[in-house]
Design a protein around this motif. Structure first.
Motif, PDB file in Angstrom:
ATOM      1  N   LEU A   8       0.815  -1.215   0.000  1.00 38.22           N
ATOM      2  CA  LEU A   8       0.000   0.000   0.000  1.00 38.22           C
ATOM      3  C   LEU A   8       0.850   1.267   0.000  1.00 38.22           C
ATOM      4  CD1 LEU A   8      -2.842  -1.041   2.461  1.00 38.22           C
ATOM      5  CD2 LEU A   8      -2.982  -0.790  -0.018  1.00 38.22           C
ATOM      6  N   ALA A   9       2.025   1.201   0.581  1.00 42.35           N
ATOM      7  CA  ALA A   9       2.912   2.366   0.611  1.00 42.35           C
ATOM      8  C   ALA A   9       3.368   2.757  -0.793  1.00 42.35           C
ATOM      9  CB  ALA A   9       4.125   2.088   1.504  1.00 42.35           C
ATOM     10  N   ILE A  10       3.378   1.810  -1.701  1.00 42.47           N
ATOM     11  CA  ILE A  10       3.756   2.121  -3.084  1.00 42.47           C
ATOM     12  C   ILE A  10       2.771   3.127  -3.670  1.00 42.47           C
ATOM     13  CG2 ILE A  10       4.069   1.177  -5.405  1.00 42.47           C
ATOM     14  CD1 ILE A  10       4.708  -1.530  -4.031  1.00 42.47           C
ATOM     15  N   ALA A  11       1.504   2.989  -3.318  1.00 41.52           N
ATOM     16  CA  ALA A  11       0.467   3.878  -3.847  1.00 41.52           C
ATOM     17  C   ALA A  11       0.617   5.311  -3.357  1.00 41.52           C
ATOM     18  CB  ALA A  11      -0.916   3.347  -3.481  1.00 41.52           C
ATOM     19  N   LYS A  12       1.431   5.518  -2.339  1.00 41.13           N
ATOM     20  CA  LYS A  12       1.652   6.863  -1.815  1.00 41.13           C
ATOM     21  C   LYS A  12       3.050   7.386  -2.117  1.00 41.13           C
ATOM     22  CE  LYS A  12      -1.556   6.169   1.964  1.00 41.13           C
ATOM     23  NZ  LYS A  12      -1.758   6.209   3.411  1.00 41.13           N
ATOM     24  N   ALA A  13       3.850   6.589  -2.797  1.00 38.27           N
ATOM     25  CA  ALA A  13       5.238   6.960  -3.064  1.00 38.27           C
ATOM     26  C   ALA A  13       5.325   8.107  -4.061  1.00 38.27           C
ATOM     27  CB  ALA A  13       6.012   5.757  -3.595  1.00 38.27           C
ATOM     28  N   ASN A  14       6.292   8.970  -3.855  1.00 42.63           N
ATOM     29  CA  ASN A  14       6.589  10.010  -4.831  1.00 42.63           C
ATOM     30  C   ASN A  14       7.228   9.362  -6.049  1.00 42.63           C
ATOM     31  OD1 ASN A  14       5.653  12.108  -3.222  1.00 42.63           O
ATOM     32  ND2 ASN A  14       7.615  12.274  -2.161  1.00 42.63           N
ATOM     33  N   ARG A  15       7.131  10.041  -7.164  1.00 42.63           N
ATOM     34  CA  ARG A  15       7.585   9.456  -8.426  1.00 42.63           C
ATOM     35  C   ARG A  15       9.002   8.877  -8.384  1.00 42.63           C
ATOM     36  NH1 ARG A  15       5.614  10.908 -14.030  1.00 42.63           N
ATOM     37  NH2 ARG A  15       6.750   9.406 -15.257  1.00 42.63           N
ATOM     38  N   PRO A  16       9.995   9.569  -7.802  1.00 39.97           N
ATOM     39  CA  PRO A  16      11.348   8.983  -7.836  1.00 39.97           C
ATOM     40  C   PRO A  16      11.510   7.736  -6.959  1.00 39.97           C
ATOM     41  CG  PRO A  16      11.414  11.282  -7.072  1.00 39.97           C
ATOM     42  CD  PRO A  16       9.990  10.917  -7.257  1.00 39.97           C
ATOM     43  N   TYR A  17      10.558   7.473  -6.092  1.00 40.59           N
ATOM     44  CA  TYR A  17      10.713   6.373  -5.137  1.00 40.59           C
ATOM     45  C   TYR A  17       9.801   5.183  -5.411  1.00 40.59           C
ATOM     46  CZ  TYR A  17      13.168  10.082  -2.778  1.00 40.59           C
ATOM     47  OH  TYR A  17      14.022  11.100  -2.490  1.00 40.59           O
ATOM     48  N   ILE A  18       9.069   5.201  -6.508  1.00 38.56           N
ATOM     49  CA  ILE A  18       8.146   4.108  -6.813  1.00 38.56           C
ATOM     50  C   ILE A  18       8.911   2.791  -6.968  1.00 38.56           C
ATOM     51  CG2 ILE A  18       6.498   3.190  -8.484  1.00 38.56           C
ATOM     52  CD1 ILE A  18       5.734   6.141  -9.076  1.00 38.56           C
ATOM     53  N   ASP A  19       9.977   2.799  -7.752  1.00 39.60           N
ATOM     54  CA  ASP A  19      10.746   1.570  -7.970  1.00 39.60           C
ATOM     55  C   ASP A  19      11.320   1.038  -6.660  1.00 39.60           C
ATOM     56  OD1 ASP A  19      10.236   1.537 -10.666  1.00 39.60           O
ATOM     57  OD2 ASP A  19      12.126   2.503 -11.216  1.00 39.60           O
ATOM     58  N   ARG A  20      11.834   1.936  -5.846  1.00 39.69           N
ATOM     59  CA  ARG A  20      12.422   1.522  -4.573  1.00 39.69           C
ATOM     60  C   ARG A  20      11.359   0.931  -3.649  1.00 39.69           C
ATOM     61  NH1 ARG A  20      15.776   5.948  -1.747  1.00 39.69           N
ATOM     62  NH2 ARG A  20      17.081   5.547  -3.550  1.00 39.69           N
ATOM     63  N   ALA A  21      10.188   1.547  -3.593  1.00 42.54           N
ATOM     64  CA  ALA A  21       9.108   1.047  -2.744  1.00 42.54           C
ATOM     65  C   ALA A  21       8.636  -0.323  -3.232  1.00 42.54           C
ATOM     66  CB  ALA A  21       7.951   2.037  -2.721  1.00 42.54           C
ATOM     67  N   GLU A  22       8.541  -0.487  -4.552  1.00 40.28           N
ATOM     68  CA  GLU A  22       8.145  -1.792  -5.097  1.00 40.28           C
ATOM     69  C   GLU A  22       9.191  -2.849  -4.770  1.00 40.28           C
ATOM     70  OE1 GLU A  22       7.272  -4.128  -9.279  1.00 40.28           O
ATOM     71  OE2 GLU A  22       8.048  -2.090  -9.351  1.00 40.28           O
ATOM     72  N   GLU A  23      10.434  -2.513  -4.978  1.00 40.42           N
ATOM     73  CA  GLU A  23      11.513  -3.459  -4.692  1.00 40.42           C
ATOM     74  C   GLU A  23      11.508  -3.871  -3.218  1.00 40.42           C
ATOM     75  OE1 GLU A  23      16.329  -3.233  -4.466  1.00 40.42           O
ATOM     76  OE2 GLU A  23      15.381  -2.266  -6.183  1.00 40.42           O
ATOM     77  N   HIS A  24      11.284  -2.908  -2.348  1.00 42.61           N
ATOM     78  CA  HIS A  24      11.256  -3.185  -0.912  1.00 42.61           C
ATOM     79  C   HIS A  24      10.098  -4.126  -0.566  1.00 42.61           C
ATOM     80  CE1 HIS A  24      12.127  -2.448   3.296  1.00 42.61           C
ATOM     81  NE2 HIS A  24      10.836  -2.274   3.485  1.00 42.61           N
ATOM     82  N   ALA A  25       8.928  -3.877  -1.103  1.00 40.16           N
ATOM     83  CA  ALA A  25       7.762  -4.717  -0.824  1.00 40.16           C
ATOM     84  C   ALA A  25       7.968  -6.136  -1.356  1.00 40.16           C
ATOM     85  CB  ALA A  25       6.504  -4.095  -1.439  1.00 40.16           C
ATOM     86  N   ARG A  26       8.516  -6.233  -2.560  1.00 39.23           N
ATOM     87  CA  ARG A  26       8.751  -7.555  -3.143  1.00 39.23           C
ATOM     88  C   ARG A  26       9.820  -8.317  -2.370  1.00 39.23           C
ATOM     89  NH1 ARG A  26       7.033  -8.355  -8.519  1.00 39.23           N
ATOM     90  NH2 ARG A  26       8.922  -9.530  -8.958  1.00 39.23           N
ATOM     91  N   ALA A  27      10.862  -7.640  -1.950  1.00 43.13           N
ATOM     92  CA  ALA A  27      11.924  -8.292  -1.182  1.00 43.13           C
ATOM     93  C   ALA A  27      11.428  -8.729   0.195  1.00 43.13           C
ATOM     94  CB  ALA A  27      13.119  -7.351  -1.030  1.00 43.13           C
ATOM     95  N   TYR A  28      10.574  -7.922   0.806  1.00 46.59           N
ATOM     96  CA  TYR A  28      10.017  -8.275   2.109  1.00 46.59           C
ATOM     97  C   TYR A  28       9.166  -9.539   1.991  1.00 46.59           C
ATOM     98  CZ  TYR A  28       8.016  -7.632   6.757  1.00 46.59           C
ATOM     99  OH  TYR A  28       7.643  -7.804   8.057  1.00 46.59           O
ATOM    100  N   ALA A  29       8.353  -9.624   0.947  1.00 47.97           N
ATOM    101  CA  ALA A  29       7.537 -10.815   0.718  1.00 47.97           C
ATOM    102  C   ALA A  29       8.431 -12.039   0.498  1.00 47.97           C
ATOM    103  CB  ALA A  29       6.613 -10.606  -0.476  1.00 47.97           C
ATOM    104  N   GLU A  30       9.484 -11.867  -0.256  1.00 50.11           N
ATOM    105  CA  GLU A  30      10.417 -12.963  -0.510  1.00 50.11           C
ATOM    106  C   GLU A  30      11.091 -13.425   0.783  1.00 50.11           C
ATOM    107  OE1 GLU A  30      11.998 -15.854  -2.825  1.00 50.11           O
ATOM    108  OE2 GLU A  30      10.705 -14.291  -3.599  1.00 50.11           O
ATOM    109  N   ALA A  31      11.485 -12.486   1.610  1.00 56.49           N
ATOM    110  CA  ALA A  31      12.135 -12.825   2.886  1.00 56.49           C
ATOM    111  C   ALA A  31      11.169 -13.568   3.807  1.00 56.49           C
ATOM    112  CB  ALA A  31      12.653 -11.565   3.568  1.00 56.49           C
TER     113      ALA A  31
END
Length: 80
Positions: free
Chosen positions: A21-44
């Motif tokens: 859900l935080a991805i939906a609130k991310a500023n444009r330069p941080y969208i990729d980073r927020a997605e990567e973080h969410a995907r990595a957290y799920a993987e972990a």
């Protein structure tokens, strides 16, 4: 692997959902980073058996879709 209680698993799953859900609130330069973080957290979480493979795939798909929607939002805003 450690055994997790049902409440712990739900807590971790909810935390992963909040990261998506935080991805939906991310500023444009941080969208990729927020997605990567969410995907990595799920993987972990999957790696330590805190969530199932189905939950991991769902979270990663939701993260990708949310990031794509957020990018579309910014693209539409710049074209207006």
């Amino acid at each position: 692997m450690p055994a997790y209680t049902r409440n712990e698993k739900l807590l971790y799953l909810n935390q992963a959902r909040r990261k998506v859900l935080a991805i939906a609130k991310a500023n444009r330069p941080y969208i990729d980073r927020a997605e990567e973080h969410a995907r990595a957290y799920a993987e972990a979480l999957y790696d330590v058996d805190a969530i199932t493979e189905t939950e991991r795939v769902t979270l990663q798909d939701d993260a990708r879709k949310t990031a794509e929607d957020r990018v579309r939002y910014f693209n539409a805003a710049t074209q207006v």
